[in-house]
Every structure is written in structure tokens, then in C-alpha cells.
Design an enzyme around this catalytic site. Structure first.
Site, mmCIF file in Angstrom:
data_model
loop_
_atom_site.group_PDB
_atom_site.id
_atom_site.type_symbol
_atom_site.label_atom_id
_atom_site.label_comp_id
_atom_site.label_asym_id
_atom_site.label_seq_id
_atom_site.Cartn_x
_atom_site.Cartn_y
_atom_site.Cartn_z
ATOM 1 C CG ASP A 1 -7.790 -3.838 -2.979
ATOM 2 O OD1 ASP A 1 -8.184 -4.839 -3.598
ATOM 3 O OD2 ASP A 1 -8.235 -3.507 -1.879
ATOM 4 C CG ASP B 1 -2.043 -1.033 1.008
ATOM 5 O OD1 ASP B 1 -2.680 -1.018 -0.051
ATOM 6 O OD2 ASP B 1 -2.248 -1.858 1.917
#
Ligand code: GLY
Length: 389
Positions: free
Chosen positions: A172, A117
Site C-alpha cells: 500500500d 499514510d
């Protein structure tokens, strides 16, 4: 749902100046683009009294205050990113100062190799800082961040590993490729570009179903690259389409087309978008899973999936010949958010209500709340809309 497109270019500009009915706010309404900007800025200014330095909002506790995390959380870049977008919308020295302070609290994260991330975290904070005030220090932090992200790339698989443990890649992850593309254009190695392209290609191969829906999680054999399993983590079932995953896919492939000019990514973005659009309810804000059965008792919306898709549509419309194709959609989603999802007349600290972090979680705050990424992509959509005009 089938959408008519031909009359919307006229309404696209006009709807912001037309009052719309509000179903949840009898005393105050957000009727125009300007209302939405003013309301968002005022919410963010209020939040500055609630959020201490070095802490980062993730999602609200129901419709109350922000729950805060440390800087290592996947969501830590979104709050500084909201402040940077707010500054872009209204130019305010205090917002800029605060945006910078929350950004600089993430400096150590440039070395974070613990999850994928870092793209969300660093590009949404330092990326805006570099763009808005320019400083080689920020550029170097972003380059180091890209380096950290690329350590998670596995040549056998052709992908960046999302989570630790088994070699799992979640949809994602497409979003984090933007950091690699950025780095390759700003003094970084060609390898960053190659990794991003390889990851996007594998995602088309193994996440994208024939009908345009997406698997959430693909598990690979790290030695052979073989696909071992396709499953979900936040979706309704392994074979369903988790709404936010679908939105990440639209956004991620639109961005990948921007960075590569390779039409296969544009085709993927449009195919994923079509599935998303065809599975929206009447207000065009999806339930948390696009295939959620009507008899499931978790009938929650995920407005954050709508804000991500909205921002993506504002870019995607620029890459197709008939630019009005997505304009009706943009209008309707903005309108829905303004009338039924923006947190006017509520005490929640977020801007956009009714987001679902994870409906498989046991914590009710994860089912229906504001999320910092829902607010971030809403603000990004306001900025993109302004740029369009
Ligand atoms: N990337 C994590 C989520 O969308 O929940």
C-alpha cells in the site's frame, strides 16, 4: 481470464448510452455515466447531513451508516477528496465549501509521523484544494506533510517504514510516494524524489514475485536492510495475492512511471495488472484475495480493489502504444459497478457496496460494506473518464 481488446474502442464510448440490466435494483437502475455521476453527487450531498465536521468516514456499518474516525486515521483524506472530485464533476459552491472545511480539519496532520499514510491523507485533501483553488498555505502544508513522511525513510533499508514496531513495508505504501513526487516538483527538496525512487525500486526487488503477484508485507532488518520475512496481513495467506494490494501496486507503479518516465515502473505496473486481470471472476470485480480457494467460506468481493484498479487502468492506458488494450477492461468494470455494486436502492451511506476492508478481521462490517476509499477511487475514475473524453 483472457480479454479480447480489438472491438472495445467502439463500445468504450457507446456503453454509457446503452441501458444495462440491473440485478440488484428492480426499481431504479444506473445505466449511464451521467446516471452514475448524478447518483454519486446525490449520495455525497446526503452524507453531508450525516458526517459532522472534524469526523471522517472510514467504512459503513454493513449496509448502513458511515462509521466515523478522528482526523488521524489513515482514511481521513478520502472524504474531502470525494467532495473535491464531486466539485470537479459538477462545479457546486456548497460542495467546494464543504470540501474545504473537511480538508482544513486535517491541518494538524501535516506533522503526523506516526504512520506512512500521510500521503493518502494530505494529497487527497490538500492536494485537491491546492489544485482547485490554489493557496500557498495549502502548498506549505503539503510540503510539511512530505517532510513528515520522509522521516520514516531508513537509508539502510531504502524504504519508508509503513507501520511502527518491526520495520514492515506494505505494498500500500507505494501510494504514499505520490506526495513525495508532488513535493519535489513544488519547491521541495530533491531528497523527496530520491526517497520515492528508492522505495519503488526496493518494492520491485522484494514485494514483486516473478509471476506478477505481490507480497503484502515485507519485514526488514532496520540495521542491515536484510529481508527477514514476507507475509500477509489482509490477504488469504503469505503466498497469495491480496486483491487490494495488487490494485495498490498497479496504481502505485503507474503513478511512479508518470513521475519518473522510467520504463521499469511501467513494466512493473503492466506485469502486476496482468496477474490481477488473469485472476478476476466473470464480472471483473475481484474476490478479496485473487487466490481465494472456492471452499473458503469467506466468498466476499472487494469492489474497492476494482475501483482502485479501474482508476489506474484509466491512466495506464495512456502510457502504452495500443491505448485500447485496457479499454475493454475499463468498460466491463464500469458496467459491473453500475449494475451490481453501486448502492442504488439501498440505505447504505456509501456509493459503492461490497468492499472488503479485511476478511481476516472478526468484525463482519470489515467483510462486506462500503469503504470511503472505494468511493474515492470510483469518483476519481469518473473524473478520469470525463477527462479522457
Ligand atoms: N491501506 C490499507 C488498506 O488498504 O486496507
Amino acid at each position: 481470464m483472457k480479454i479480447t481488446t480489438n472491438f472495445l474502442s467502439i463500445f468504450f464510448i457507446a456503453f454509457f448510452f446503452i441501458s444495462c440490466e440491473s440485478t440488484n435494483s428492480p426499481d431504479k437502475q444506473i445505466s449511464t455515466y451521467e446516471d452514475a455521476v448524478n447518483f454519486s453527487i446525490s449520495k455525497l450531498n446526503t452524507s453531508l447531513n450525516e458526517v459532522p465536521q472534524l469526523k471522517y468516514p472510514i467504512r459503513t456499518k454493513g449496509f448502513g451508516e458511515w462509521e466515523l474516525t478522528e482526523s488521524s486515521a489513515w482514511t481521513s483524506g478520502f472524504y474531502p477528496g470525494c467532495l473535491w472530485y464531486a466539485n470537479q464533476l459538477v462545479k457546486d459552491k456548497n460542495l467546494e465549501k464543504q470540501a474545504l472545511q473537511f480538508t482544513e480539519g486535517l491541518e494538524d496532520q501535516q506533522f503526523n509521523t506516526n504512520h506512512h499514510d500521510i500521503g493518502f491523507m494530505m494529497l487527497n485533501s490538500y492536494g485537491h484544494a491546492f489544485e482547485q483553488i490554489g493557496n500557498d498555505k495549502y502548498k506549505n502544508i503539503l510540503l510539511q506533510s512530505a517532510n513528515s513522511l520522509s522521516t520514516r525513510f531508513n537509508k539502510n533499508v531504502g524504504c519508508i517504514q509503513s507501520w511502527n514496531g518491526d520495520f514492515q513495508v506494505i505494498i500500500d505504501n507505494m501510494m504514499n510516494l505520490e506526495l513525495l513526487f508532488w513535493a519535489s516538483k513544488n519547491g521541495g527538496d530533491q531528497t523527496f524524489y530520491d526517497i520515492a525512487v528508492s522505495h519503488a525500486d526496493k518494492t520491485i526487488e522484494n514485494h514483486l514475485r516473478k509471476d506478477g503477484s505481490l507480497f503484502h508485507v515485507v519485514v526488514y532488518d532496520a540495521n542491515t536492510g536484510e529481508v527477514l520475512q514476507r507475509k500477509t496481513h489482509q490477504g488469504y495467506s503469505d503466498s497469495s495475492a491480496w486483491a487490494r494490494g495488487q490494485a495498490w501496486g498497479i496504481y502505485g507503479f503507474t503513478m511512479t512511471f508518470r513521475e519518473t518516465n522510467d520504463k521499469k515502473y511501467l513494466d512493473a505496473a503492466e506485469k502486476i495488472a496482468e496477474y490481477f486481470i488473469n485472476h478476476l471472476p466473470s464480472d471483473y470485480v475481484p474476490y478479496w484475495d485473487l487466490n481465494l480457494p472456492e471452499n473458503d467460506d469467506r466468498q466476499y468481493k472487494d469492489a474497492s480493489a476494482a475501483t482502485i484498479a479501474l482508476s489506474a487502468f484509466l491512466e495506464l492506458r495512456n502510457y502504452i502504444e495500443n491505448t485500447s488494450k485496457y479499454d475493454d477492461l475499463i468498460e466491463i468494470i464500469f458496467n459491473s459497478l453500475f449494475s451490481d455494486y453501486i448502492s442504488v436502492n439501498t440505505n447504505t451511506s456509501g456509493i459503492i457496496n461490497h468492499c472488503a476492508y479485511n476478511c481476516n478481521s472478526k468484525n463482519p462490517y470489515d467483510w462486506d460494506a462500503s469503504t470511503i476509499w472505494g468511493d474515492y477511487y470510483f469518483l476519481e475514475a469518473l473524473v478520469r473518464y470525463k477527462q479522457l473524453n
